[in-house]
Design a protein around this motif. Structure first.
Motif, short mmCIF file in Angstrom:
data_model
loop_
_atom_site.label_atom_id
_atom_site.label_comp_id
_atom_site.label_asym_id
_atom_site.label_seq_id
_atom_site.Cartn_x
_atom_site.Cartn_y
_atom_site.Cartn_z
N ARG A 98 0.88 -1.16 0.27
CA ARG A 98 0.01 0.19 0.01
C ARG A 98 1.10 1.26 0.01
N TYR A 99 0.81 2.11 -1.07
CA TYR A 99 1.76 3.27 -1.03
C TYR A 99 0.85 4.34 -0.52
N ILE A 100 1.40 4.94 0.61
CA ILE A 100 0.54 5.97 1.40
C ILE A 100 0.86 7.39 0.58
N PRO A 101 -0.24 8.17 0.30
CA PRO A 101 -0.06 9.53 -0.51
C PRO A 101 0.72 10.53 0.81
N VAL A 102 1.77 11.23 0.16
CA VAL A 102 2.46 11.94 1.04
C VAL A 102 1.51 13.01 1.97
N GLU A 241 25.25 -19.63 19.90
CA GLU A 241 24.53 -18.47 20.19
C GLU A 241 22.86 -18.52 20.26
N THR A 242 22.14 -17.69 20.21
CA THR A 242 20.47 -17.76 20.72
C THR A 242 19.93 -18.28 19.48
N GLU A 243 18.95 -19.11 19.70
CA GLU A 243 18.02 -19.49 18.44
C GLU A 243 16.78 -18.52 18.51
N ARG A 244 16.62 -18.19 17.25
CA ARG A 244 15.69 -17.45 16.75
C ARG A 244 14.50 -17.82 15.81
N CYS A 245 13.32 -17.37 15.85
CA CYS A 245 12.41 -17.68 14.93
C CYS A 245 11.78 -16.44 14.39
N LEU A 246 11.64 -16.31 13.05
CA LEU A 246 11.31 -14.99 12.47
C LEU A 246 10.08 -15.04 11.42
N ALA A 247 9.50 -14.25 11.21
CA ALA A 247 8.36 -14.42 10.14
C ALA A 247 8.45 -13.01 9.26
N GLU A 248 8.11 -13.22 7.91
CA GLU A 248 8.03 -12.13 7.17
C GLU A 248 6.44 -12.42 6.38
N LEU A 249 5.72 -11.19 6.42
CA LEU A 249 4.40 -11.18 5.77
C LEU A 249 3.88 -9.88 5.43
N MET A 250 3.05 -9.66 4.51
CA MET A 250 2.45 -8.53 4.12
C MET A 250 0.88 -8.63 4.75
N VAL A 251 0.48 -7.62 5.55
CA VAL A 251 -0.73 -7.24 6.24
C VAL A 251 -1.21 -5.98 5.81
N ASP A 252 -2.42 -6.12 5.00
CA ASP A 252 -3.27 -4.99 4.62
C ASP A 252 -1.94 -3.88 3.85
N GLY A 253 -1.03 -4.41 3.30
CA GLY A 253 -0.17 -3.48 2.43
C GLY A 253 1.00 -3.19 3.40
N PHE A 254 1.21 -3.53 4.42
CA PHE A 254 2.37 -3.39 5.32
C PHE A 254 3.20 -4.57 5.44
N LYS A 255 4.40 -4.44 5.50
CA LYS A 255 5.29 -5.70 5.33
C LYS A 255 5.77 -5.69 6.91
N TYR A 256 5.65 -6.80 7.46
CA TYR A 256 6.16 -6.99 8.93
C TYR A 256 7.24 -8.02 8.97
N HIS A 257 8.05 -7.77 9.97
CA HIS A 257 9.20 -8.47 10.21
C HIS A 257 9.29 -8.93 11.81
N ILE A 258 8.99 -10.12 12.09
CA ILE A 258 8.94 -10.52 13.35
C ILE A 258 9.78 -11.27 14.02
N LYS A 259 10.42 -11.11 15.18
CA LYS A 259 11.32 -11.88 15.68
C LYS A 259 11.24 -12.48 17.09
N VAL A 260 11.38 -13.85 17.52
CA VAL A 260 11.22 -14.28 18.68
C VAL A 260 12.42 -14.94 19.14
N GLU A 261 13.09 -14.69 20.10
CA GLU A 261 14.30 -15.25 20.54
C GLU A 261 14.16 -16.15 21.73
N VAL A 262 14.94 -17.43 21.87
CA VAL A 262 14.87 -18.17 23.11
C VAL A 262 15.80 -17.48 24.09
N ASP A 263 15.24 -17.09 25.26
CA ASP A 263 15.82 -16.34 26.35
C ASP A 263 16.39 -17.35 27.49
N GLY A 264 15.85 -18.60 27.60
CA GLY A 264 16.13 -19.52 28.65
C GLY A 264 15.47 -19.44 29.86
#
Length: 285
Positions: A98-102, A241-264
Protein backbone atom coordinates in the motif's frame (compact mmCIF):
# COMPACT_ATOMS: atom_id res chain seq x y z
CA UNK A 1 19.41 3.59 29.23
CA UNK A 2 19.12 0.46 31.41
CA UNK A 3 20.32 -3.03 30.47
CA UNK A 4 16.94 -4.14 29.11
CA UNK A 5 16.53 -1.04 26.93
CA UNK A 6 20.03 -1.56 25.56
CA UNK A 7 19.18 -5.18 24.76
CA UNK A 8 16.01 -4.11 22.94
CA UNK A 9 17.75 -1.52 20.82
CA UNK A 10 20.57 -3.96 20.07
CA UNK A 11 17.94 -6.44 18.93
CA UNK A 12 16.45 -3.82 16.62
CA UNK A 13 19.76 -3.07 14.94
CA UNK A 14 21.73 -6.32 14.95
CA UNK A 15 20.50 -7.69 11.62
CA UNK A 16 22.16 -6.97 8.30
CA UNK A 17 19.88 -5.66 5.58
CA UNK A 18 21.36 -5.60 2.11
CA UNK A 19 20.11 -5.68 -1.48
CA UNK A 20 22.56 -7.34 -3.91
CA UNK A 21 22.37 -5.68 -7.31
CA UNK A 22 22.89 -8.97 -9.15
CA UNK A 23 20.25 -10.93 -7.25
CA UNK A 24 17.80 -11.32 -10.14
CA UNK A 25 20.45 -12.82 -12.39
CA UNK A 26 21.53 -15.21 -9.63
CA UNK A 27 17.94 -16.32 -9.04
CA UNK A 28 17.37 -17.03 -12.73
CA UNK A 29 20.60 -19.00 -12.94
CA UNK A 30 19.83 -20.99 -9.78
CA UNK A 31 16.31 -21.85 -10.89
CA UNK A 32 17.21 -23.08 -14.35
CA UNK A 33 15.22 -26.29 -14.70
CA UNK A 34 13.14 -25.72 -11.54
CA UNK A 35 9.49 -24.51 -11.37
CA UNK A 36 9.79 -20.72 -11.36
CA UNK A 37 9.14 -19.28 -7.87
CA UNK A 38 7.46 -22.53 -6.83
CA UNK A 39 4.65 -22.06 -9.36
CA UNK A 40 1.93 -24.64 -9.01
CA UNK A 41 3.34 -26.10 -5.81
CA UNK A 42 1.18 -26.90 -2.82
CA UNK A 43 2.17 -26.10 0.76
CA UNK A 44 3.94 -29.43 1.38
CA UNK A 45 5.98 -29.09 -1.79
CA UNK A 46 6.89 -25.51 -0.94
CA UNK A 47 8.16 -26.49 2.49
CA UNK A 48 10.19 -29.26 0.89
CA UNK A 49 11.64 -26.81 -1.63
CA UNK A 50 12.39 -24.45 1.23
CA UNK A 51 14.25 -27.18 3.11
CA UNK A 52 16.23 -27.88 -0.06
CA UNK A 53 17.02 -24.16 -0.30
CA UNK A 54 18.28 -24.10 3.29
CA UNK A 55 20.52 -27.08 2.63
CA UNK A 56 21.79 -25.38 -0.52
CA UNK A 57 22.59 -22.23 1.46
CA UNK A 58 24.64 -24.19 3.96
CA UNK A 59 26.45 -26.01 1.16
CA UNK A 60 27.65 -22.65 -0.09
CA UNK A 61 26.15 -23.00 -3.55
CA UNK A 62 23.37 -21.25 -5.44
CA UNK A 63 19.97 -20.38 -3.98
CA UNK A 64 16.40 -21.45 -4.57
CA UNK A 65 13.26 -19.30 -4.65
CA UNK A 66 9.51 -19.67 -4.14
CA UNK A 67 6.52 -17.59 -2.97
CA UNK A 68 5.16 -17.15 0.58
CA UNK A 69 4.04 -14.40 2.93
CA UNK A 70 2.34 -12.38 0.21
CA UNK A 71 5.67 -11.64 -1.51
CA UNK A 72 6.44 -12.15 -5.17
CA UNK A 73 9.45 -14.25 -4.27
CA UNK A 74 11.41 -15.57 -1.30
CA UNK A 75 15.09 -16.32 -1.75
CA UNK A 76 17.75 -18.09 0.29
CA UNK A 77 21.44 -18.00 -0.48
CA UNK A 78 24.93 -17.77 0.90
CA UNK A 79 27.18 -14.87 -0.04
CA UNK A 80 29.32 -11.97 1.06
CA UNK A 81 28.08 -8.89 2.86
CA UNK A 82 29.40 -5.37 2.29
CA UNK A 83 31.98 -5.96 5.05
CA UNK A 84 33.38 -8.91 3.10
CA UNK A 85 32.18 -11.63 5.49
CA UNK A 86 30.32 -14.62 4.06
CA UNK A 87 26.84 -14.99 5.52
CA UNK A 88 23.67 -17.03 5.21
CA UNK A 89 20.86 -14.92 3.80
CA UNK A 90 17.17 -14.90 3.19
CA UNK A 91 15.28 -12.20 1.32
CA UNK A 92 11.78 -11.22 0.21
CA UNK A 93 10.95 -9.30 -2.92
CA UNK A 94 7.85 -7.59 -4.25
CA UNK A 95 4.37 -7.82 -2.79
CA UNK A 96 1.04 -6.01 -2.69
CA UNK A 97 2.27 -2.87 -0.94
CA UNK A 98 0.00 0.00 0.00
CA UNK A 99 1.64 3.25 -1.11
CA UNK A 100 0.52 6.05 1.18
CA UNK A 101 -0.02 9.51 -0.37
CA UNK A 102 2.47 11.93 1.17
CA UNK A 103 -0.30 14.42 1.96
CA UNK A 104 -1.96 11.81 4.21
CA UNK A 105 1.07 11.76 6.52
CA UNK A 106 1.21 14.07 9.51
CA UNK A 107 2.80 17.50 9.42
CA UNK A 108 5.38 16.15 11.89
CA UNK A 109 6.58 13.41 9.53
CA UNK A 110 6.67 15.74 6.54
CA UNK A 111 8.70 18.23 8.58
CA UNK A 112 11.16 15.48 9.57
CA UNK A 113 11.58 14.69 5.86
CA UNK A 114 12.07 18.35 4.94
CA UNK A 115 14.63 18.86 7.70
CA UNK A 116 16.48 15.62 6.91
CA UNK A 117 16.36 15.00 3.15
CA UNK A 118 18.09 11.89 1.78
CA UNK A 119 18.44 10.53 5.31
CA UNK A 120 16.95 8.22 7.95
CA UNK A 121 15.69 9.92 11.11
CA UNK A 122 14.59 7.98 14.21
CA UNK A 123 12.26 9.12 16.99
CA UNK A 124 12.37 6.97 20.18
CA UNK A 125 9.39 6.29 22.47
CA UNK A 126 10.80 4.72 25.64
CA UNK A 127 8.21 2.86 27.70
CA UNK A 128 5.52 3.22 25.02
CA UNK A 129 4.22 0.91 22.34
CA UNK A 130 4.14 1.94 18.72
CA UNK A 131 0.71 3.54 19.03
CA UNK A 132 2.71 6.66 19.95
CA UNK A 133 4.54 6.44 16.63
CA UNK A 134 1.27 5.91 14.80
CA UNK A 135 -0.18 9.03 16.40
CA UNK A 136 2.91 11.00 15.41
CA UNK A 137 2.86 9.76 11.81
CA UNK A 138 -0.84 9.67 11.00
CA UNK A 139 -0.51 6.02 9.89
CA UNK A 140 -2.70 3.31 11.45
CA UNK A 141 -1.28 -0.23 11.46
CA UNK A 142 -3.41 -3.39 11.30
CA UNK A 143 -4.80 -4.62 14.62
CA UNK A 144 -3.15 -7.53 16.44
CA UNK A 145 -4.65 -8.45 19.80
CA UNK A 146 -1.62 -10.48 20.90
CA UNK A 147 0.85 -7.64 20.31
CA UNK A 148 -1.53 -5.06 21.76
CA UNK A 149 -1.74 -7.07 25.00
CA UNK A 150 2.01 -7.23 25.66
CA UNK A 151 3.97 -5.04 28.02
CA UNK A 152 6.16 -2.83 25.85
CA UNK A 153 9.70 -1.89 26.78
CA UNK A 154 10.50 0.53 23.93
CA UNK A 155 9.46 1.57 20.44
CA UNK A 156 10.65 3.87 17.72
CA UNK A 157 9.76 5.29 14.33
CA UNK A 158 12.31 5.74 11.55
CA UNK A 159 11.44 8.10 8.71
CA UNK A 160 13.37 7.75 5.46
CA UNK A 161 13.27 10.55 2.89
CA UNK A 162 14.59 11.74 -0.43
CA UNK A 163 14.61 15.24 -1.86
CA UNK A 164 10.91 14.92 -2.72
CA UNK A 165 9.73 13.97 0.75
CA UNK A 166 9.15 10.95 3.02
CA UNK A 167 9.55 7.60 1.28
CA UNK A 168 9.48 4.93 4.00
CA UNK A 169 8.31 4.66 7.62
CA UNK A 170 9.51 1.82 9.84
CA UNK A 171 7.61 1.20 13.08
CA UNK A 172 9.45 -0.94 15.66
CA UNK A 173 8.68 -2.16 19.17
CA UNK A 174 10.24 -4.56 21.68
CA UNK A 175 8.45 -6.38 24.46
CA UNK A 176 9.41 -6.13 28.13
CA UNK A 177 10.23 -9.52 29.69
CA UNK A 178 9.90 -11.41 26.41
CA UNK A 179 12.50 -11.32 23.63
CA UNK A 180 9.95 -10.49 20.95
CA UNK A 181 10.45 -7.62 18.50
CA UNK A 182 8.34 -6.57 15.57
CA UNK A 183 8.70 -4.00 12.82
CA UNK A 184 6.21 -2.80 10.23
CA UNK A 185 7.28 -1.06 7.03
CA UNK A 186 5.04 1.48 5.33
CA UNK A 187 5.96 3.02 1.98
CA UNK A 188 4.72 6.23 0.42
CA UNK A 189 3.66 6.90 -3.15
CA UNK A 190 7.19 8.15 -3.85
CA UNK A 191 8.24 4.46 -3.78
CA UNK A 192 5.49 3.16 -6.06
CA UNK A 193 7.89 2.57 -8.97
CA UNK A 194 10.60 0.86 -6.89
CA UNK A 195 11.07 -2.91 -6.79
CA UNK A 196 11.13 -3.32 -2.99
CA UNK A 197 13.48 -6.00 -1.68
CA UNK A 198 14.61 -6.73 1.89
CA UNK A 199 17.34 -9.22 2.81
CA UNK A 200 18.69 -10.44 6.16
CA UNK A 201 22.14 -11.93 6.71
CA UNK A 202 23.49 -14.04 9.57
CA UNK A 203 26.74 -15.77 10.50
CA UNK A 204 27.74 -18.19 7.74
CA UNK A 205 27.39 -21.28 9.95
CA UNK A 206 23.80 -20.39 10.86
CA UNK A 207 21.27 -22.96 9.70
CA UNK A 208 18.18 -21.40 8.08
CA UNK A 209 15.06 -23.57 8.19
CA UNK A 210 12.26 -21.84 6.31
CA UNK A 211 8.66 -22.68 5.55
CA UNK A 212 5.21 -21.23 4.93
CA UNK A 213 2.69 -20.82 7.77
CA UNK A 214 -1.00 -20.20 7.12
CA UNK A 215 -2.72 -18.30 9.91
CA UNK A 216 -6.15 -19.14 11.28
CA UNK A 217 -7.57 -16.30 9.16
CA UNK A 218 -5.80 -17.44 6.00
CA UNK A 219 -2.79 -15.11 5.90
CA UNK A 220 0.40 -16.58 4.47
CA UNK A 221 3.64 -15.96 6.36
CA UNK A 222 7.23 -16.91 5.65
CA UNK A 223 8.76 -18.39 8.82
CA UNK A 224 12.50 -18.83 9.26
CA UNK A 225 14.03 -20.73 12.17
CA UNK A 226 17.66 -19.84 12.85
CA UNK A 227 19.89 -22.41 14.49
CA UNK A 228 23.26 -20.71 14.96
CA UNK A 229 26.51 -22.61 14.96
CA UNK A 230 28.94 -22.24 17.82
CA UNK A 231 30.57 -18.82 18.11
CA UNK A 232 33.61 -17.47 19.93
CA UNK A 233 32.61 -16.04 23.32
CA UNK A 234 35.66 -13.77 23.36
CA UNK A 235 37.49 -15.92 25.90
CA UNK A 236 38.73 -18.54 23.49
CA UNK A 237 35.75 -20.79 24.21
CA UNK A 238 33.04 -21.89 21.81
CA UNK A 239 29.49 -21.09 22.93
CA UNK A 240 26.17 -21.68 21.20
CA UNK A 241 24.44 -18.48 20.10
CA UNK A 242 20.75 -17.68 20.54
CA UNK A 243 18.16 -19.61 18.55
CA UNK A 244 15.57 -17.39 16.90
CA UNK A 245 12.34 -17.73 14.94
CA UNK A 246 11.33 -15.05 12.46
CA UNK A 247 8.41 -14.26 10.19
CA UNK A 248 7.92 -12.05 7.16
CA UNK A 249 4.46 -11.26 5.81
CA UNK A 250 2.31 -8.64 4.16
CA UNK A 251 -0.75 -7.42 6.09
CA UNK A 252 -3.02 -4.81 4.49
CA UNK A 253 -0.13 -3.48 2.42
CA UNK A 254 2.36 -3.26 5.31
CA UNK A 255 5.43 -5.51 5.50
CA UNK A 256 5.97 -7.14 8.91
CA UNK A 257 9.24 -8.56 10.28
CA UNK A 258 8.74 -10.45 13.57
CA UNK A 259 11.43 -12.06 15.71
CA UNK A 260 11.16 -14.27 18.81
CA UNK A 261 14.34 -15.29 20.64
CA UNK A 262 15.01 -18.14 23.07
CA UNK A 263 15.89 -16.41 26.35
CA UNK A 264 16.16 -19.48 28.59
CA UNK A 265 13.52 -18.11 30.98
CA UNK A 266 10.22 -17.21 29.30
CA UNK A 267 11.05 -19.06 26.08
CA UNK A 268 13.30 -22.04 26.73
CA UNK A 269 13.38 -23.84 23.38
CA UNK A 270 13.15 -23.18 19.68
CA UNK A 271 9.81 -25.00 19.61
CA UNK A 272 8.42 -22.57 22.20
CA UNK A 273 9.74 -19.64 20.17
CA UNK A 274 8.02 -20.97 17.05
CA UNK A 275 4.77 -21.51 18.98
CA UNK A 276 4.91 -17.91 20.25
CA UNK A 277 5.55 -16.69 16.72
CA UNK A 278 2.49 -18.58 15.47
CA UNK A 279 0.38 -16.98 18.21
CA UNK A 280 1.46 -13.54 17.02
CA UNK A 281 0.68 -14.39 13.41
CA UNK A 282 -2.74 -15.87 14.23
CA UNK A 283 -3.73 -12.65 16.03
CA UNK A 284 -3.73 -10.52 12.87
CA UNK A 285 -7.26 -9.53 11.89
Amino acid sequence: MDEFDKKLFDMAKNEDIYTPTDLNARVREALDGLPARGAGLGRTARVALCALAAATVLAGTALAAYSAGGFKSVELWRGKAVDGDTRSWYGVKGGDYRYIPVEELSDAVRKIARDNPVADTTRDFKGKDWSAAQELSGVTLPANAFLDGLEIGASHLTVSANKNGPTHLRFWQGTDGLWLTVSADAYTELMSGVDIHAAYGYAEDTELRAGEYKTEKGLSALTVRLKPGEGDDGLGERAAETERCLAELMVDGFKYHIKVEVDGVNIKTGDEALETLHRVLDAFE
